[in-house]
Design an enzyme around this catalytic site. Structure first.
Site, mmCIF file in Angstrom:
data_model
loop_
_atom_site.group_PDB
_atom_site.id
_atom_site.type_symbol
_atom_site.label_atom_id
_atom_site.label_comp_id
_atom_site.label_asym_id
_atom_site.label_seq_id
_atom_site.Cartn_x
_atom_site.Cartn_y
_atom_site.Cartn_z
ATOM 1 N N SER A 594 -54.853 -35.489 -13.125
ATOM 2 C CA SER A 594 -55.231 -34.372 -13.987
ATOM 3 C C SER A 594 -54.514 -33.105 -13.506
ATOM 4 C CB SER A 594 -56.750 -34.206 -13.998
ATOM 5 O OG SER A 594 -57.148 -33.346 -15.033
ATOM 6 N N ASP A 669 -56.747 -40.768 -23.973
ATOM 7 C CA ASP A 669 -57.053 -39.503 -23.299
ATOM 8 C C ASP A 669 -57.206 -38.380 -24.319
ATOM 9 O OD1 ASP A 669 -57.226 -37.284 -21.616
ATOM 10 O OD2 ASP A 669 -55.778 -38.098 -20.184
ATOM 11 N N HIS A 701 -59.424 -40.092 -20.098
ATOM 12 C CA HIS A 701 -58.755 -39.287 -19.082
ATOM 13 C C HIS A 701 -58.820 -39.919 -17.690
ATOM 14 C CE1 HIS A 701 -56.852 -35.860 -17.373
ATOM 15 N NE2 HIS A 701 -57.912 -35.442 -16.713
#
Length: 723
Positions: A594, A669, A701
């Site tokens: 991320s 995602d 995600h």
């Protein structure tokens, strides 16, 4: 000879027991096979000195009480619950594998829990004295989020994009009936759960009114996600408010249960503002809302009439040259309709302030550079407030008590480490569980009247006799500004030999609201870090400026230029590593997910001579592709900060890539959309740069469940192969 044979056998057995972690253990072992002994789901019975928790097999509710010298005994079993449920609902088939982990005490005799049956979901009220179900409210199997009224008579549930109120008498009332899926009522996903939003429905204190978010996202662009599991891959559109583009429009609506009438709060202003810190007054007459502009640098705490929806007044305003970030609802002082606590970092550290409902500041309750991490409650007469806060440069979490009258503060807990506290309802006792780098878990009861401690148990090291974890130490690195101390964690390779040279895996996140290093068991690291150290890597992590728990200025330095200060600090961490004789300077790799994926790719393309291998999971590549609520807080709009967006974009930096980079993305995602990695790959192709790519077709995600084993094995294999 016999003694030697016995010694040989014992040594062989020990050698067999002491083994390296498996990839499965490295993934979930610290929560399963190597879980540290603790009290599971502890809660205090209201108005009592009894703490309850689940046993190790999740089959019973245990208790410890001052009246019994804090000795452990069984209060209830799962079978007790099943017997009561089957007696109350003989035609139902309940699915209860364990004692309900999410049980909640309603009063000193009753707790409630949710359980699924063939006919729907039940919110059950259970009397511990009679061992009977006293009430149950059933909702449809399709019910998603729910909110129980304070009088325990109604449950507001979200069914799709609409709200239904279900009562104990089985009567259902339709609150909203919007056919357009772009109108979403009562969802906690309003403003994409930024600003501390974790619910979308709030009952009034008297249970007569329901306040809820009404989110209109019909004007927000659709974003396509492809489901590859269909015979012909199918497209699923989600609403994605991308930076600089159209945002959702949100209002707050009050539904009167008795009359079925609705009133919209008159939160005048631009339609694309954010409505935060939503709080009912204790008397139910007013509603307080933090109205934040889209620029996120100007907050107004407003008061509205709950009956008419009319604006009453602005209590105070908060402005910043960077951003204002409301994260918590107001907390009213018990038995006072006109005094509340407000949390803000406006003066440098997130701390508590006592205001009245006219907007007058009554007392500053902050203490030194302590960052409040959790509000715990008031004592019986509401003279003092208890909270958890930072210490030791953000590494520790300690219990503090502050006087509402004069702000005098006392630190209650003293052992250095991370303390987790649960207060009983009148704040006379605290259940304290703490760990540090040498203490797996120490559990005790603190008498808050005299600060005396009663030990319950100290957990053993769960790795003893099973595996030898490599040595770990917490270190300090000076930031790129030449003055700020940064917290680091260094895990040495297994069987460390200072005369050898070892490859390095840097694990990075680096973004806001995240702290990777704490003075806790394992130093805050995951077992995967230790797994890599067992395989022969130096594993290093640094909490750079921009990360959490060190105050406003420490974090806000990243404003409008994400990744720049963070990278400068990370390079100081690399300099620290290179000063060690045992570090192979030619074999340094980096891994993150991320924001950490953004940092990994940034480091690989900005310092290609330093980082030879990288694994970037779910990476942000260009902040103009990210969502409004988070992205514009830190970067402003692309139209307002074109230089910043250009400087932080990694698309044009793909041409700098020299080492081996594995980029991983979830095809579903909806947070960091796949467009990020696709754009970077295309830039690599155009620049003639090779890149490795892996897609998890069904994941969003994060990659969870059993597939996490696959992910961690892939990461480990990549470092083994190329570093």
């Amino acid at each position: 000879m016999r003694k030697l044979l016995v010694l040989f056998l014992l040594t062989s057995i020990a050698a067999t027991a002491q083994r390296n972690l498996t990839i499965q253990e490295a993934t979930y072992g610290q929560y399963q096979a190597f879980a540290v002994k603790s009290l599971v789901s502890p809660q205090w019975q209201p108005n009592s000195n009894t703490v309850t928790y689940l046993n190790s097999t999740y089959s019973a509710l245990m208790q410890r009480s001052e009246n019994n010298n804090w000795e452990e005994s069984t209060m209830l079993t799962k079978q007790d619950l099943m017997t009561a449920l089957n007696s109350k609902f003989p035609e139902e088939q309940f699915m209860m594998q364990i004692f309900p982990y999410g049980y909640t005490w309603s009063n000193e005799n009753t707790f409630l829990f949710d359980v699924a049956g063939k006919n729907g979901k039940y919110t059950v009220f259970f009397d511990v004295n009679t061992k009977q179900v006293t009430n149950a409210i059933i909702t449809t199997p399709e019910a998603e989020q729910q909110a129980l009224s304070p009088n325990n008579k109604h449950v507001a549930v979200l069914n799709g994009n609409n709200i239904i109120i279900t009562s104990g008498n089985g009567k259902n009332v339709t609150v909203t009936n919007d056919a357009d899926a772009g109108i979403v009522n009562g969802s906690d996903y309003t403003h994409r759960q930024e600003f501390g939003i974790n619910k979308g429905m709030w009952w009034s204190p008297d249970s007569n009114k329901l306040l809820y978010y009404r989110k209109d996202e019909t004007m927000v662009d659709n974003y396509p996600l492809v489901n590859f599991g269909e015979r012909i891959a199918a497209n699923k559109n989600v609403k994605y408010p991308m930076a600089g583009l159209k945002s959702e429009e949100v209002t707050l609506v009050v539904h009167d249960v008795a009359t079925n009438k609705k009133t919209t709060l008159k939160t005048d202003g631009p339609k694309e503002q954010f409505l935060t810190t939503v709080t009912w007054s204790p008397n139910g007459k007013f509603i307080f809302v933090g109205v934040l502009n889209r620029e996120q640098n100007h907050l107004k705490l407003n008061k509205y009439d709950a009956t008419t929806g009319n604006f009453v007044k602005t209590l105070f305003e908060e402005k910043a040259t960077t951003y204002v970030e409301p994260l918590h609802n107001l907390t009213f002082v018990p038995n006072k309709n006109d005094e509340f606590l407000y949390r803000t970092e406006k003066e440098g550290y997130e701390q508590l302030y006592l205001y009245n409902t006219d907007g007058k500041l009554l007392e500053k309750l902050g203490y030194n550079d302590v960052v409040v991490t959790e509000f715990l409650g008031f004592d019986t007469k509401a003279k003092n407030v208890f909270y958890m806060g930072t210490a030791n440069n953000g590494l520790d979490r300690q219990l503090y008590k502050v006087s509402l009258k004069n702000g005098k503060t006392e630190q209650i807990t003293t052992p250095s480490g991370v303390h987790n506290i649960a207060l009983n309802s009148n704040a006379t006792f605290a259940l304290n569980s703490y760990s540090n780098t040498t203490t797996p878990n120490n559990v005790s009861i603190i008498n808050l009247k005299n600060n005396k401690t009663t030990p319950l148990f100290s957990a053993d090291n769960p790795y003893t006799g099973k595996t030898v974890l490599p040595k770990m130490e917490l270190v300090t690195v000076t930031a790129a500004d030449g003055k700020t101390p940064l917290n680091g964690r260094l895990i040495y390779p297994a069987d460390f030999d200072a005369s050898k040279k070892y490859p390095v895996m840097v694990y990075v996140y680096g973004g806001p609201h995240a702290q990777l290093i704490t003075n806790s068991w394992l130093g805050g690291a995951s077992l995967f870090d230790y797994y890599m150290a067992q395989k022969g890597y130096v594993v290093f992590t640094l909490d750079n400026r921009g990360s959490d728990a060190r105050g406003r200025d420490f974090e806000h330095v990243i404003h409008r230029q994400l990744g720049q200060t963070e990278m400068a600090d990370q390079i100081k961490g690399i300099d620290f590593l290179k000063s060690k004789s045992f570090v192979d300077k030619d074999k340094i790799g980096v891994y993150g997910w991320s924001f950490g994926g953004f940092m990994t790719t940034s480091l690989m393309t900005t310092y290609p001579e330093t980082f030879k291998v990288g694994v970037a999971g779910g990476p942000v590549i260009d902040w103009k592709f990210y969502e409004i609520m988070y992205g514009e807080r830190y970067m402003d709009m692309p139209q307002e900060n074109p230089e910043g967006y250009a400087k932080t974009s990694l698309i044009d930096k793909a041409k700098n890539l020299e080492g081996r980079l594995l980029m991983i993305h979830g095809a579903q995602d909806n947070v960091v959309v796949q467009q990020h990695s696709m754009e970077f790959i295309q830039a690599c192709i155009e620049a003639g740069k090779q890149i490795d790519y892996f897609l998890y077709p069904t994941h969003e995600h994060n990659v969870g469940g059993r597939d996490r084993f696959h992910l961690n094995q892939k990461i480990a294999d990549y470092f083994d192969t190329y570093l």
